[in-house]
Design a protein around this motif. Structure first.
Motif, mmCIF file in Angstrom:
data_model
loop_
_atom_site.group_PDB
_atom_site.id
_atom_site.type_symbol
_atom_site.label_atom_id
_atom_site.label_comp_id
_atom_site.label_asym_id
_atom_site.label_seq_id
_atom_site.Cartn_x
_atom_site.Cartn_y
_atom_site.Cartn_z
ATOM 1 N N ASN A 6 25.601 49.260 39.229
ATOM 2 C CA ASN A 6 24.705 49.918 40.170
ATOM 3 C C ASN A 6 25.071 51.395 40.278
ATOM 4 O O ASN A 6 26.024 51.755 40.978
ATOM 5 N N PRO A 7 24.342 52.294 39.612
ATOM 6 C CA PRO A 7 24.691 53.726 39.639
ATOM 7 C C PRO A 7 24.702 54.306 41.050
ATOM 8 O O PRO A 7 25.535 55.163 41.357
ATOM 9 N N ASP A 9 27.029 53.140 29.055
ATOM 10 C CA ASP A 9 27.942 53.623 28.017
ATOM 11 C C ASP A 9 27.587 55.011 27.507
ATOM 12 O O ASP A 9 28.441 55.709 26.957
ATOM 13 N N ASP A 10 26.329 55.434 27.659
ATOM 14 C CA ASP A 10 25.898 56.697 27.078
ATOM 15 C C ASP A 10 25.608 57.771 28.126
ATOM 16 O O ASP A 10 25.018 58.796 27.822
ATOM 17 N N GLY A 11 26.004 57.550 29.374
ATOM 18 C CA GLY A 11 25.758 58.534 30.420
ATOM 19 C C GLY A 11 26.818 59.620 30.433
ATOM 20 O O GLY A 11 27.901 59.466 29.857
ATOM 21 N N PRO A 12 26.536 60.765 31.092
ATOM 22 C CA PRO A 12 27.503 61.882 31.151
ATOM 23 C C PRO A 12 28.624 61.633 32.154
ATOM 24 O O PRO A 12 28.800 62.385 33.114
ATOM 25 N N SER A 13 29.393 60.591 31.926
ATOM 26 C CA SER A 13 30.477 60.262 32.853
ATOM 27 C C SER A 13 31.579 61.324 32.847
ATOM 28 O O SER A 13 32.390 61.380 33.769
ATOM 29 N N TRP A 14 31.562 62.185 31.820
ATOM 30 C CA TRP A 14 32.574 63.240 31.729
ATOM 31 C C TRP A 14 32.434 64.278 32.841
ATOM 32 O O TRP A 14 33.356 65.063 33.088
ATOM 33 N N LEU A 15 31.297 64.282 33.535
ATOM 34 C CA LEU A 15 31.113 65.238 34.625
ATOM 35 C C LEU A 15 32.154 65.048 35.725
ATOM 36 O O LEU A 15 32.482 65.993 36.449
ATOM 37 N N THR A 16 32.669 63.832 35.857
ATOM 38 C CA THR A 16 33.699 63.581 36.868
ATOM 39 C C THR A 16 34.916 64.459 36.640
ATOM 40 O O THR A 16 35.581 64.889 37.597
ATOM 41 N N PHE A 30 37.377 51.241 38.888
ATOM 42 C CA PHE A 30 38.215 50.882 37.751
ATOM 43 C C PHE A 30 38.566 49.400 37.742
ATOM 44 O O PHE A 30 38.562 48.765 36.708
ATOM 45 N N ASP A 31 38.883 48.851 38.915
ATOM 46 C CA ASP A 31 39.260 47.437 38.993
ATOM 47 C C ASP A 31 38.955 46.923 40.391
ATOM 48 O O ASP A 31 39.720 47.147 41.323
ATOM 49 N N LEU A 32 37.811 46.240 40.527
ATOM 50 C CA LEU A 32 37.409 45.713 41.827
ATOM 51 C C LEU A 32 37.843 44.279 42.040
ATOM 52 O O LEU A 32 37.396 43.634 42.991
ATOM 53 N N THR A 33 38.714 43.793 41.193
ATOM 54 C CA THR A 33 39.223 42.430 41.378
ATOM 55 C C THR A 33 40.481 42.415 42.246
ATOM 56 O O THR A 33 41.033 41.344 42.508
ATOM 57 N N ALA A 78 26.975 57.823 36.236
ATOM 58 C CA ALA A 78 26.759 57.672 34.801
ATOM 59 C C ALA A 78 27.721 56.691 34.161
ATOM 60 O O ALA A 78 27.452 56.178 33.060
ATOM 61 N N SER A 79 28.842 56.390 34.823
ATOM 62 C CA SER A 79 29.816 55.450 34.246
ATOM 63 C C SER A 79 29.290 54.020 34.210
ATOM 64 O O SER A 79 29.891 53.157 33.579
ATOM 65 N N ALA A 80 28.146 53.772 34.879
ATOM 66 C CA ALA A 80 27.551 52.436 34.839
ATOM 67 C C ALA A 80 26.976 52.116 33.475
ATOM 68 O O ALA A 80 26.748 50.953 33.147
#
Length: 535
Positions: free
Chosen positions: A60-61, A215-222, A71-74, A211-213
């Motif tokens: 869910n973006p 694989d091809d989104g601009p997650s690098w903006l973080t 990173f780890d919701l478990t 975008a991390s939701a």
């Protein structure tokens, strides 16, 4: 070292002046974060509840943008990192901005820095002492925050990673505020510029996390955001301490830049010199209301953009709350304690609407107390030396605050309604419901403006009580029912009497009563200002 002469003396003075303010920030941040972590541990106490949350959030973006990188919701530690790191880092960054500007640009604008500079005081002593003060505050927050998180049975290494990452954000924005304090001549402008950088950092973080939701989104903006660096240290999930060097490196680069800027300006001036205005004012500035609007329109625009973003973010995740609460009765019960009865989506929207309204109250208090700032800076004297009447001048600022609060609630409600309507496929039906719920909060916000007017008119030395009242309203509104506070105390908050729309029906009587109360407070306050001396 002559440029730093007197730094320790100024630091001791700052500690003495701000011992209550600094303690309040530290205690509030540590207690809120620790209590939130303990609450999350209780809400997600079983593997099934944590897995349900992970299934809902990781794809869910909107929820990733609102909360943070997941990173780890478990594990409960991973859930706390997802929900708290970005939010608390932003709050700590704001604290650092306000404290640095207060002890640098505000001191120059008031003339105290120039007076103190006539003694044995170095040119860079004010900035150095303020950065030392705020850095110390951030380190104290990190110390107690790390211990507090561990007290909730969270792992030690992850707790210290969480705490130091947030403190790193605070130190970074302290230096940013030091830079903006050199660029402009006014406290308001310095705070606004630094806050804009903080807002940009938050937006970059939110966009990258959303975008991390995929694989091809601009997650690098973080990675372009200092708030994102705190997330990427991965507290409670294979902690990456190397990322913390980004804070060290950026501060090491920015601090010398501040020193260069100090050498390029005079005391009381800024590097960016203001341009001369026209010889004659335009017709749009020939009334007290026009002047109040001119002075506050920048602040209103900034707040308005923020509320549009917040409204859209919460409206976008409303439908997702069904999945989160469906298999977790604790969350369902918590939301219903805060937002009343009805469907879980309506309860969530009611809860968020009331929270947004309290934040709008912060705008309203800030805007209304502009009266006090104008008086203490002696800018009201030349205005009142003209045919302008006291009531007209004070009423103009209160009018801007009242109209502005309506604009803020309208913007947030419209954005939330559109986002929720687009997700649910019923824009025409959801926009009026959510917008109506937001506008129903207007009389409660106006009571805070009335309180500001009352204090300004009768007790001008105690206008800070308005901020205390706002803090009380926030705590009571969000935690009163959960903490089983006596109903008589809960009823002191004006927001308690607003119907929990859209999960409840509209009621006109309490809203009319609140509007009447606000009017009475304003009338009494203006009457008191008319009779007292101007400072």
């Amino acid at each position: 070292m002559r440029d730093y002469a007197g730094t320790w003396t100024l630091l001791r003075l700052a500690l003495r002046l701000d011992r209550v303010r600094a303690s309040a920030w530290i205690i509030g941040i540590v207690l809120f974060t620790t209590a939130s972590a303990q609450s999350n541990n209780d809400l997600y106490s079983t593997p099934e509840e944590r897995q349900n949350l992970a299934t809902t959030v990781e794809t869910n973006p909107a929820m990733l943008a609102l909360g943070g990188r997941a990173f780890d919701l478990t594990t409960t530690g991973g859930i706390n990192a997802y929900q708290l790191v970005a939010f608390m880092a932003t709050i700590i960054g704001l604290m650092s901005i306000l404290m640095v500007v207060r002890h640098t640009r505000a001191e120059e604008e008031s003339g105290r820095a120039e007076l103190a500079g006539s003694a044995v005081l170095g040119r860079r002593a004010w900035l150095a002492s303020s950065l030392l003060l705020v850095t110390g505050m951030n380190l104290v927050i990190a110390l107690f925050l790390g211990l507090g998180l561990q007290s909730t049975d969270l792992p030690a290494e992850g707790s210290w990673c969480f705490a130091l990452g947030c403190a790193g954000v605070g130190v970074f924005f302290a230096v940013v505020a030091g830079i903006t304090a050199q660029l402009t001549e006014h406290t308001r402008s310095a705070t606004g510029m630094a806050s804009a950088v903080l807002g940009l950092a938050y937006l970059l973080r939110a966009t990258g996390d959303a975008a991390s939701a995929s694989d091809d989104g601009p997650s690098w903006l973080t990675w372009l955001s200092p708030i994102g660096w705190a997330e990427m240290m991965r507290p409670y999930t294979d902690e990456d301490w190397v990322v913390g060097l980004l804070f060290v490196g950026s501060v090491a680069v920015l601090v010398p830049a501040v020193g260069v800027l100090i050498g390029r300006r005079d005391i009381g001036a800024g590097v960016l010199r203001p341009t001369l205005g026209p010889v004659e004012a335009s017709t749009s500035l020939r009334s007290p209301l026009a002047l109040a609007w001119r002075l506050q329109k920048g602040s209103m625009l900034g707040w308005g953009i923020g509320f549009v973003i917040v409204g859209a973010a919460f409206g976008g995740v409303a439908d997702g709350m069904v999945d989160v609460a469906k298999d977790n009765p604790d969350i369902d019960e918590l939301l219903r304690d805060l937002g009343g009865t009805g469907s879980i989506v309506d309860v969530f929207l009611a809860t968020i609407t009331s929270l947004i309204a309290v934040v709008v109250g912060a705008y309203a208090v800030q805007s209304a107390l502009r009266l006090s700032g104008e008086e203490s800076a002696h800018r009201v004297d030349p205005v009142l030396s003209t045919p302008v009447q006291r009531i007209n001048w004070a009423g103009s600022h209160l009018t801007v605050a009242a109209v502005g609060s309506v604009v803020m609630l309208f913007a947030a409600g419209l954005a939330a309604g559109l986002a929720h309507g687009l997700n649910s496929g019923d824009v025409a039906g959801e926009v009026p419901r959510v917008l109506g719920a937001a506008l129903a909060q207007v009389p409660a916000v106006w009571t805070l403006i009335g309180l500001c007017a009352l204090l300004f008119g009768l007790l001008p030395r105690y206008t800070v009580v308005a901020w205390v009242a706002l803090a009380f309203v926030l705590v009571i509104g969000q935690f009163g029912e959960v903490l089983k506070v006596d109903q008589a105390i809960i009823n002191l908050s004006p927001f308690t009497h607003v119907p929990d729309m859209p999960s409840a029906d509209f009621e006109a009587a309490p809203l009319l009563a609140l509007a009447l109360l606000a009017g009475v407070l304003v009338a009494v306050g203006l009457g008191g200002f008319r009779r007292r001396d101007v400072a």
